[in-house]
Design an enzyme around this catalytic site. Structure first.
Site, PDB file in Angstrom:
ATOM      1  N   HIS A  22      -1.640 -16.104  34.904  1.00  0.00           N
ATOM      2  CA  HIS A  22      -2.510 -14.996  35.310  1.00  0.00           C
ATOM      3  C   HIS A  22      -1.851 -13.649  35.004  1.00  0.00           C
ATOM      4  CE1 HIS A  22      -5.380 -17.690  36.944  1.00  0.00           C
ATOM      5  NE2 HIS A  22      -4.660 -18.079  37.972  1.00  0.00           N
TER       6      HIS A  22
ATOM      7  N   ASP B 242     -10.775 -17.208  30.347  1.00  0.00           N
ATOM      8  CA  ASP B 242     -10.416 -18.506  30.944  1.00  0.00           C
ATOM      9  C   ASP B 242      -9.160 -19.077  30.292  1.00  0.00           C
ATOM     10  OD1 ASP B 242     -10.736 -20.637  32.674  1.00  0.00           O
ATOM     11  OD2 ASP B 242     -12.103 -21.724  31.340  1.00  0.00           O
TER      12      ASP B 242
ATOM     13  N   LEU C 213     -15.283   4.286  26.327  1.00  0.00           N
ATOM     14  CA  LEU C 213     -15.619   2.882  26.615  1.00  0.00           C
ATOM     15  C   LEU C 213     -16.162   2.709  28.038  1.00  0.00           C
ATOM     16  CD1 LEU C 213     -15.308  -0.196  25.785  1.00  0.00           C
ATOM     17  CD2 LEU C 213     -13.096  -0.103  26.963  1.00  0.00           C
TER      18      LEU C 213
HETATM   19  C1  IPE Z   1     -14.711 -18.689  35.125  1.00  0.00           C
HETATM   20  O1  IPE Z   1     -13.623 -19.512  34.965  1.00  0.00           O
HETATM   21  C2  IPE Z   1     -14.369 -17.512  35.980  1.00  0.00           C
HETATM   22  C3  IPE Z   1     -13.482 -16.527  35.384  1.00  0.00           C
HETATM   23  C4  IPE Z   1     -12.963 -16.567  34.191  1.00  0.00           C
HETATM   24  C5  IPE Z   1     -13.182 -15.394  36.211  1.00  0.00           C
HETATM   25  P1  IPE Z   1     -13.365 -20.776  35.897  1.00  0.00           P
HETATM   26  O2  IPE Z   1     -12.110 -21.403  35.424  1.00  0.00           O
HETATM   27  O3  IPE Z   1     -13.421 -20.360  37.327  1.00  0.00           O
HETATM   28  O4  IPE Z   1     -14.627 -21.689  35.599  1.00  0.00           O
HETATM   29  P2  IPE Z   1     -14.831 -23.255  35.763  1.00  0.00           P
HETATM   30  O5  IPE Z   1     -14.427 -23.600  37.157  1.00  0.00           O
HETATM   31  O6  IPE Z   1     -13.947 -23.926  34.746  1.00  0.00           O
HETATM   32  O7  IPE Z   1     -16.270 -23.474  35.466  1.00  0.00           O
HETATM   33  C1  IPE Z   2      -9.034 -17.816  34.259  1.00  0.00           C
HETATM   34  O1  IPE Z   2      -8.050 -18.779  34.091  1.00  0.00           O
HETATM   35  C2  IPE Z   2      -8.714 -16.811  35.347  1.00  0.00           C
HETATM   36  C3  IPE Z   2      -9.543 -16.956  36.552  1.00  0.00           C
HETATM   37  C4  IPE Z   2     -10.519 -17.768  36.716  1.00  0.00           C
HETATM   38  C5  IPE Z   2      -9.228 -16.066  37.651  1.00  0.00           C
HETATM   39  P1  IPE Z   2      -8.034 -20.108  34.950  1.00  0.00           P
HETATM   40  O2  IPE Z   2      -7.214 -19.869  36.168  1.00  0.00           O
HETATM   41  O3  IPE Z   2      -9.393 -20.607  35.235  1.00  0.00           O
HETATM   42  O4  IPE Z   2      -7.263 -21.079  33.977  1.00  0.00           O
HETATM   43  P2  IPE Z   2      -7.574 -22.615  33.743  1.00  0.00           P
HETATM   44  O5  IPE Z   2      -9.006 -22.718  33.360  1.00  0.00           O
HETATM   45  O6  IPE Z   2      -7.271 -23.299  35.047  1.00  0.00           O
HETATM   46  O7  IPE Z   2      -6.657 -22.991  32.652  1.00  0.00           O
HETATM   47 MG    MG Z   3     -10.605 -21.914  34.283  1.00  0.00          MG
END
Ligand code: IPE
Ligand code: IPE
Ligand code: MG
Length: 237
Positions: free
Chosen positions: A25, A8, A119
């Site tokens: 990303h 995240d 792995l």
């Molecule tokens: C969880 O992150 C999903 C992934 C890392 C793929 P999100 O950013 O989607 O989660 P929330 O919305 O903060 O709970």
């Molecule tokens: C995690 O990073 C990647 C995915 C959920 C695909 P986020 O896109 O959720 O990044 P934040 O949480 O908005 O910073």
């Molecule tokens: Mg996120």
């Protein structure tokens, strides 16, 4: 040892730098390569990466499209290297709504690496722990109706076997980067006795060094799985 990672914070990492979320990303995808490579030396035999949740479709169309493009690139560009490193790749989640060309790349990678013994890498794409349980419930019900499964024989092992992680051990440790203290639908069933590490660093900042430190902290913990153990003892992973 099985480690699950909720990757995240890509978006916030980019926004803080005045960059588009998709740049975050992109950085995140580069991190994946480094972290996968570090696993054997760190004693991790199974790594599950949460890449896209069943809820992530709610994001702006261009962000979803950008993420799909990154998956496409990752799957196409890493096939040879992953296979060369003896990694077995599996995918968790419901593949049905994913674009056809991505499905084909996933299938190629899973088929090519099927017999590899290094792995175990699970990539969770369009994965939701609740969705996984719903799909398992449907599959179990179908087996019962067809007379292939006795309802009274259904056990925890039966349910585990019908999940996307079929046959794999539960995660010993779940790491979430970027400061949020929640699972966001990751491994609902499998996380029952997992340990957790919630880190402040965002996913693009996560490194093999931070990974090693997090594993070292994990190894200090006592896991007793409901039992009462003598001082200093722990039930092995
Ligand atoms: C969880 O992150 C999903 C992934 C890392 C793929 P999100 O950013 O989607 O989660 P929330 O919305 O903060 O709970
Ligand atoms: C995690 O990073 C990647 C995915 C959920 C695909 P986020 O896109 O959720 O990044 P934040 O949480 O908005 O910073
Ligand atoms: Mg996120």
């Amino acid at each position: 040892m099985h480690v699950g990672i909720i990757m995240d914070g890509n978006g916030r990492w980019a926004t803080r730098r005045g960059l588009a979320r998709l740049i975050g990303h992109k950085r995140g995808a580069q991190q994946v390569k480094k972290i996968v490579k570090s696993c054997p030396d760190l004693g991790v035999d199974t790594l599950t990466l949460y890449a896209f949740s069943t809820e992530n479709w709610k994001r702006a169309a261009h962000e979803v499209a950008g993420l799909m493009k990154l998956f496409r690139g990752y799957l196409a560009n890493n096939l040879v290297e992953l296979h060369g490193k003896n990694v077995r790749v599996r995918f968790l989640g419901d593949p049905a709504p994913l674009p056809d060309d991505i499905l084909k790349l996933m299938d190629n990678l899973a088929t090519l690496t099927h017999d590899n013994t290094g792995l175990n890498l699970n990539i969770a794409i369009n994965y939701g722990g609740r969705d996984e349980l719903v799909r398992a419930a449907k599959a179990i019900t179908r087996e019962a109706i067809a007379g292939r499964l006795d309802v009274d024989s259904i056990s925890e092992d039966t349910i585990s076997a019908f999940l996307d992680t079929n046959g794999q051990k539960d995660p010993d440790l779940i790491i979430r980067t970027a400061g949020e203290l929640r699972l966001s639908n990751f491994m609902t069933w499998q996380s029952a006795y997992s340990e957790f590490a919630f880190l402040e660093e965002s996913w693009p900042e996560f490194s093999p060094e931070i990974f090693a430190q997090t594993l070292q902290n994990f190894r200090q913990r006592t896991r007793q799985f409901g039992a009462v153990l003598p001082k200093g003892a722990s039930i092995a992973e």
